[in-house]
Design a protein around this motif. Structure first.
Motif, PDB file in Angstrom:
ATOM      1  N   LYS A  68       0.751  -1.400   0.147  1.00  0.00           N
ATOM      2  CA  LYS A  68      -0.029  -0.039  -0.035  1.00  0.00           C
ATOM      3  C   LYS A  68       0.855   1.149   0.279  1.00  0.00           C
ATOM      4  O   LYS A  68       0.432   2.045  -0.658  1.00  0.00           O
ATOM      5  CB  LYS A  68      -0.824   0.124   1.268  1.00  0.00           C
ATOM      6  N   GLU A  69       1.861   1.200   0.846  1.00  0.00           N
ATOM      7  CA  GLU A  69       2.576   2.488   0.823  1.00  0.00           C
ATOM      8  C   GLU A  69       3.389   2.871  -0.390  1.00  0.00           C
ATOM      9  O   GLU A  69       3.522   4.027  -0.777  1.00  0.00           O
ATOM     10  CB  GLU A  69       3.582   2.376   2.191  1.00  0.00           C
ATOM     11  N   VAL A  72       0.683   4.140  -2.911  1.00  0.00           N
ATOM     12  CA  VAL A  72       0.204   5.452  -2.626  1.00  0.00           C
ATOM     13  C   VAL A  72       1.258   6.711  -2.887  1.00  0.00           C
ATOM     14  O   VAL A  72       0.921   7.713  -3.499  1.00  0.00           O
ATOM     15  CB  VAL A  72      -0.014   5.819  -0.910  1.00  0.00           C
ATOM     16  N   GLN A  76       1.021   9.529  -5.957  1.00  0.00           N
ATOM     17  CA  GLN A  76       1.433  10.945  -5.441  1.00  0.00           C
ATOM     18  C   GLN A  76       2.536  11.456  -6.097  1.00  0.00           C
ATOM     19  O   GLN A  76       2.484  12.478  -6.740  1.00  0.00           O
ATOM     20  CB  GLN A  76       1.948  11.013  -3.861  1.00  0.00           C
ATOM     21  N   TYR A  87      -5.234   5.179  -6.714  1.00  0.00           N
ATOM     22  CA  TYR A  87      -5.044   3.585  -6.350  1.00  0.00           C
ATOM     23  C   TYR A  87      -6.285   3.294  -5.908  1.00  0.00           C
ATOM     24  O   TYR A  87      -7.407   3.797  -5.562  1.00  0.00           O
ATOM     25  CB  TYR A  87      -4.197   3.652  -5.109  1.00  0.00           C
ATOM     26  N   SER A  92      -5.747  -0.799  -1.095  1.00  0.00           N
ATOM     27  CA  SER A  92      -5.150   0.262  -1.689  1.00  0.00           C
ATOM     28  C   SER A  92      -3.798   0.126  -2.252  1.00  0.00           C
ATOM     29  O   SER A  92      -2.962   0.851  -2.427  1.00  0.00           O
ATOM     30  CB  SER A  92      -5.090   1.562  -0.525  1.00  0.00           C
TER      31      SER A  92
END
Length: 121
Positions: A68-69, A72, A76, A87, A92
């Motif tokens: 997820k990180e 994201v 960005q 996403y 996510s």
């Protein structure tokens, strides 16, 4: 009135050969996504239908633990460089894109180049 609008829309879609365009866009998106998957260890799955393609990011392809990180942060960075992405997915960790069918090949490649640059940054 609604039926007339729907019929006019279908006529315009046929006039512009949008189903065929969707197929061509999908082929270009899939080709690039599959190349990325071979080179990037966090891309666990490439899936979709036609011009709607999704990349699933995982920390490990065997465990399929969601990344997820990373997803994201990738979205960005792409937004900051001019390509709006979203996403999705339960965790996510899925990059999903469905470009407008009237996009030019030049615009499509420009956007994919931005994603690729950020993906391998």
């Amino acid at each position: 009135m609604a039926c007339a609008a729907a019929l006019a829309t279908i006529d315009e879609m046929e006039r512009m050969s949008l189903p065929a365009r969707a197929k061509k866009i999908g082929e270009k998106l899939w080709g690039r996504a599959l190349r990325w998957q071979k080179k990037h260890p966090l891309i666990g799955d490439v899936r979709g239908l036609g011009a709607m393609v999704a990349l699933e990011f995982v920390k490990d392809r065997e465990s399929k633990e969601p990344a997820k990180e990373f997803t994201v942060e990738l979205v960005q960075r792409c937004v900051e460089t001019g390509v709006i992405l979203i996403y999705a997915g339960t965790h996510s960790n899925v990059l999903r894109y469905l470009v407008p069918l009237i996009i030019t090949d030049e615009q499509l490649y420009e956007g994919l180049d931005v994603i690729e640059k950020q993906l391998f940054a």
